[in-house]
Design a protein around this motif. Structure first.
Motif, short mmCIF file in Angstrom:
data_model
loop_
_atom_site.label_atom_id
_atom_site.label_comp_id
_atom_site.label_asym_id
_atom_site.label_seq_id
_atom_site.Cartn_x
_atom_site.Cartn_y
_atom_site.Cartn_z
N SER A 1 0.83 -1.20 0.00
CA SER A 1 0.00 0.00 0.00
C SER A 1 0.86 1.25 0.00
CB SER A 1 -0.97 -0.02 1.19
OG SER A 1 -0.27 0.06 2.39
N PHE B 1 0.71 3.86 -2.88
CA PHE B 1 0.42 5.24 -2.49
C PHE B 1 1.41 6.20 -3.15
CE2 PHE B 1 1.15 8.80 0.46
CZ PHE B 1 -0.12 9.33 0.51
N LEU C 1 -6.27 5.23 -1.18
CA LEU C 1 -5.69 6.18 -0.24
C LEU C 1 -5.01 7.33 -0.97
CD1 LEU C 1 -4.06 3.92 2.48
CD2 LEU C 1 -5.73 5.71 2.85
N ARG D 1 -6.16 11.23 -0.60
CA ARG D 1 -5.30 12.27 -0.05
C ARG D 1 -5.56 13.61 -0.71
NH1 ARG D 1 -2.10 15.62 0.17
NH2 ARG D 1 -0.25 15.92 1.45
N SER E 1 -10.17 8.52 2.20
CA SER E 1 -8.88 8.05 2.70
C SER E 1 -9.00 7.27 3.99
CB SER E 1 -7.93 9.23 2.88
OG SER E 1 -8.62 10.30 3.47
N THR E 2 -10.08 7.49 4.75
CA THR E 2 -10.19 6.81 6.04
C THR E 2 -10.49 5.33 5.87
OG1 THR E 2 -11.12 8.86 6.89
CG2 THR E 2 -11.29 6.93 8.29
N GLY F 1 -7.87 2.70 4.64
CA GLY F 1 -6.85 2.54 5.67
C GLY F 1 -7.31 1.56 6.74
#
Lengths: 301, 305
Positions: free
Chosen positions: A234, A238, A254, A258, A268-269, A272
């Motif tokens: 990830s 990312f 993610l 961002r 994004s939450t 994750g």
């Protein structure tokens, strides 16, 4: 007489060790949680078409940036909201599961094979082969894991296969060190000498007598490494160096999220949380395996 | 002891040499940087000119000799995109990376050792249980995700801290906390188990028998020995910190080496990629060297043995 009784005894021994395994599993709450999460994730990965409520790549202009259903303006059809192109977050997370697990497992398998073979050779034969392999290990250890992975990705170009290869090829070092150490101490044992005295070949000693004793530590290490690989995947994705952005993965989600922090927290939450849940499950299982498989552990006391 | 230090120095130099060779070979394996720089319709002559200016028309061994010569004289070439010597770029970006890693190291060590010590002294208390849970949990949290969450909470929602940038203490807080996250729980767990072992040892019992206060026993006698494995672990974890800083710097637009690396990769700026990878590896190797030296200082047994 002895020969007839032996298989039965062996079966009993096997069954009782499996029972012990189950008993330990039930006793450890965290391990149970870990296994339940893992089984759930595997089901999601296998039956992703059934779990996904929408087509993960279907864009919809009218449904852009919808918040999760329980928030104001949320749409029940998009349970966890949508992204900037109107794609369903839940479905994309579901599709990301298979890729994350696959990358983790495949990377670890490659690492295990390379590391175990080199570690066995290094530990068993020693001498100049050992020195060469250990110097290679030193070179790999001179780079931080992520930096080495980035360098390899730059060399090979970013793609799913390359990413798996890079993770596998970067991470074998810890297996090689583990296996070498265990082999070094294992080969001096009396039963190995006995096997050699009986005329067993090197290959037979390695595969029949040394390798089986290495399985437990290798399995423990692997369960820890899978979590690490999934996190590294990830991170690389990312950074734009992992899985191409056309494939829905947690890292990709993610990375997009961002850019929309100020108006869409869910982008994004949520992915994750998926990563955390997965890594947590593997860590729970790994911790428990270490206690359950290590004969020296004080777990049973 | 002198012999050991010399041995370690020689070893470190060899590793550094191998590191630059590996970086060189890996990046040559990518193919022709000139081809990637010129747009696809670019003429053959255009590619040739760029190759000449980069010294890529020379045979591989000559390129290698030039490369090593450059490293020794600290001449790392000129960046394609910035049109500046790479050394200058590194000089600009290095301090901010050092600041970030140093500060997060500080956070990780102080919080980790403190939490670990309290956990050990009050074993199985509520505090210990909470600390254990947090340690297990944070091990599964990716640092860059925590960074994003911090931005979401402290910049977007509460508007307390700036979301990105460099220059003030306020801007340093969130990046260092996110970076420290990977390290603090490891240190806390290790401090706990190490302290638990030390507390049971004979010399601590002697100190207790002497009637010393618990505070003196912990601070003066136990802590020092507790820290020996912690120092080793810090050294091993530094690599994660340097690697992690690459991602964290990208999240917070922190102008360090890591972000420089990522940006150069995106535009195929090979001299910069080569140098930054090399620099990070050099730092990693040097840190390991200094940790070994520090070890000598803390543990007299090694010094004398």
């Amino acid at each position: 007489m002895n020969e007839i009784q032996l298989p039965q005894k062996e079966k009993d021994a096997k069954r009782s060790s499996f029972k012990k395994f189950l008993r330990l599993l039930v006793r450890s709450r965290t391990a149970m949680i870990g296994f339940i999460i893992l089984i759930f994730l595997l089901l999601v990965a296998i039956f992703q078409e059934q779990f996904a409520t929408q087509d993960p790549n279907k864009q919809s202009l009218r449904a852009r940036m919808l918040p999760p259903a329980w928030e104001e303006n949320g749409d029940p059809a998009y349970l966890l909201g949508t992204d900037q192109l109107g794609r369903d977050i839940l479905s994309r997370m579901v599709y990301g599961t298979r890729i994350s697990l696959f990358v983790g497992f495949a990377g670890v398998v490659i690492s295990t094979v390379i590391g175990t073979v080199l570690g066995l050779i290094s530990g068993y034969y020693g001498g100049i082969v050992d020195s060469i392999i250990m110097r290679i290990v030193d070179i790999f250890l001179a780079f931080p894991f992520l930096l080495l992975a980035i360098t390899f990705v730059v060399t090979l170009g970013p793609s799913l296969q390359n990413l798996i290869f890079v993770l596998g090829f970067t991470g074998w070092v810890s297996y090689a060190r583990l296996v070498r150490g265990q082999t070094l101490s294992g080969k001096e044992q009396e039963y190995i000498m006995a096997a050699r005295a009986l005329g067993a070949s090197n290959a037979r000693i390695i595969f029949k007598h040394i390798l089986p004793n290495l399985l437990a530590p290798i399995i423990i290490l692997s369960s820890m490494e899978i979590g690490l690989y999934i996190m590294t995947e990830s991170s690389l994705t990312f950074l734009g160096m992992g899985v191409p952005s056309t494939i829905p993965t947690w890292g990709n989600m993610l990375a997009t999220g961002r850019n929309y922090l100020s108006n869409a927290w869910w982008l994004s939450t949520l992915p994750g949380l998926c990563i955390i849940l997965t890594v947590l499950a593997f860590n729970f299982i790994g911790d428990w395996l270490r206690d359950a498989l290590d004969p020296k552990s004080t777990y049973d006391v | 002891m002198g012999r050991y230090i010399v041995q370690r120095i020689v070893q470190t130099i060899i590793v550094l040499f191998v590191v630059c060779t590996v970086v060189f070979l890996l990046l040559r394996a990518v193919g022709d940087p000139a081809r990637l720089l010129v747009n696809p319709e670019g003429s053959k002559e255009g590619i040739e000119i760029i190759r000449k200016s980069l010294g890529l028309d020379l045979p591989l061994w000559k390129q290698y000799v030039n490369y090593i010569k450059g490293i020794v004289t600290l001449d790392f070439g000129t960046s394609f995109t910035y049109k500046k010597p790479v050394v200058d770029l590194i000089k600009v970006h290095l301090p901010s990376t050092l600041q970030l890693t140093f500060f997060s190291l500080l956070i990780a060590v102080v919080s980790g050792v403190t939490l670990g010590c309290i956990s050990a002294i009050k074993q199985y208390s509520i505090f210990d249980n909470i600390a254990t849970f947090l340690a297990v949990f944070t091990r599964a949290v990716p640092g860059f995700w925590l960074g994003i969450m911090l931005i979401l909470i402290f910049s977007v929602r509460l508007n307390w801290l700036p979301p990105s940038g460099y220059g003030s203490f306020k801007k340093l807080i969130m990046p260092s906390v996110s970076l420290a996250l990977s390290m603090a729980p490891v240190i806390a767990r290790l401090t706990r188990s190490s302290m638990l072992e030390i507390i049971k040892s004979d010399y601590i019992r002697t100190a207790r028998a002497k009637g010393q206060t618990e505070r003196t026993i912990i601070m003066k006698h136990a802590l020092r020995n507790t820290l020996i494995p912690v120092v080793t672990m810090v050294g091993l974890q530094m690599g994660h910190l340097l690697g992690g800083s690459i991602v964290i710097e990208t999240v917070f637009a922190w102008p360090g080496i890591g972000r420089l690396l990522i940006e150069s990769i995106n535009v195929y700026d090979f001299p910069v990629i080569q140098t930054t990878v090399f620099m990070i590896a050099v730092f990693f190797v040097l840190i390991n060297f200094f940790i070994d030296m520090l070890y000598l200082l803390i543990d007299p047994r090694i010094r004398l043995g």
